[in-house]
Scaffold this motif. Structure first.
Motif, PDB file in Angstrom:
ATOM      1  N   VAL A  71       0.915  -1.222   0.043  1.00 31.89           N
ATOM      2  CA  VAL A  71       0.157   0.171  -0.249  1.00 31.89           C
ATOM      3  C   VAL A  71       0.687   1.354   0.181  1.00 31.89           C
ATOM      4  N   ALA A  72       1.781   1.240   0.887  1.00 31.45           N
ATOM      5  CA  ALA A  72       2.758   2.580   0.998  1.00 31.45           C
ATOM      6  C   ALA A  72       3.368   2.576  -0.687  1.00 31.45           C
ATOM      7  N   GLN A  73       4.053   1.505  -0.847  1.00 36.42           N
ATOM      8  CA  GLN A  73       4.889   1.656  -2.216  1.00 36.42           C
ATOM      9  C   GLN A  73       3.940   2.201  -3.465  1.00 36.42           C
ATOM     10  N   GLY A  74       2.618   1.517  -3.423  1.00 35.49           N
ATOM     11  CA  GLY A  74       1.701   2.015  -4.628  1.00 35.49           C
ATOM     12  C   GLY A  74       1.221   3.479  -4.535  1.00 35.49           C
ATOM     13  N   MET A  75       0.914   4.123  -2.878  1.00 37.12           N
ATOM     14  CA  MET A  75       0.866   5.403  -2.922  1.00 37.12           C
ATOM     15  C   MET A  75       1.822   6.391  -3.274  1.00 37.12           C
ATOM     16  N   VAL A  78       2.277   6.520  -7.149  1.00 39.42           N
ATOM     17  CA  VAL A  78       1.502   7.403  -7.853  1.00 39.42           C
ATOM     18  C   VAL A  78       1.386   8.860  -7.089  1.00 39.42           C
ATOM     19  N   HIS A  79       2.226   9.246  -6.260  1.00 42.96           N
ATOM     20  CA  HIS A  79       2.424  10.626  -5.630  1.00 42.96           C
ATOM     21  C   HIS A  79       1.196  11.030  -4.904  1.00 42.96           C
ATOM     22  N   ARG A  80       0.660   9.882  -4.144  1.00 45.48           N
ATOM     23  CA  ARG A  80      -0.673  10.230  -3.450  1.00 45.48           C
ATOM     24  C   ARG A  80      -0.600   9.787  -2.134  1.00 45.48           C
ATOM     25  N   TRP A  81       0.698   9.893  -1.329  1.00 45.69           N
ATOM     26  CA  TRP A  81       0.740   9.305  -0.019  1.00 45.69           C
ATOM     27  C   TRP A  81       0.107  10.339   1.081  1.00 45.69           C
TER      28      TRP A  81
END
Length: 112
Positions: A71-75, A78-81
């Motif tokens: 989840v952290a890697q995906g966020m 896509v620059h949506r952390w």
């Protein structure tokens, strides 16, 4: 044992609420971390019902860490952390895993 499970549920829910509400509290970090590890762990443990207890605990905690990292890697990719987005994503993934387990068990009950 039910009392311990209830207390763990309360701690996890409080952690999720504190993170989503962006409350500035010293309990926010530890409770949110507990939620982020416990929610996917419980869902994965429900899916691994056939394993022995130690193997089930080990696999479910490792799976929870993997879910959190994905989840952290995906966020980040896509620059949506955001903390709230991460908590929401982990909650949705954990609920989907539990839903799949319930659907699978209901299918076994009907076929019996």
């Amino acid at each position: 044992m039910p009392l311990l499970a209830g207390a763990a549920t309360v701690v996890g829910v409080v952690g999720a609420v504190l993170a989503l509400a962006d409350v500035d509290s010293p309990l926010r970090g530890p409770f949110t971390l507990f939620f982020l590890l416990a929610a996917p762990s419980v869902a994965i443990a429900a899916a691994l019902r056939g394993l022995e207890p130690f193997g089930r605990v080990l696999a479910s905690v490792a799976g929870a860490v993997a879910v959190d990292m994905l989840v952290a890697q995906g966020m980040l990719a896509v620059h949506r952390w955001s903390v709230g987005g991460g908590v929401t994503a982990v909650t949705v993934i954990s609920c989907l895993i539990l839903l799949l387990v319930i659907i699978k068990r209901m299918g076994k009950i009907r076929s019996s």
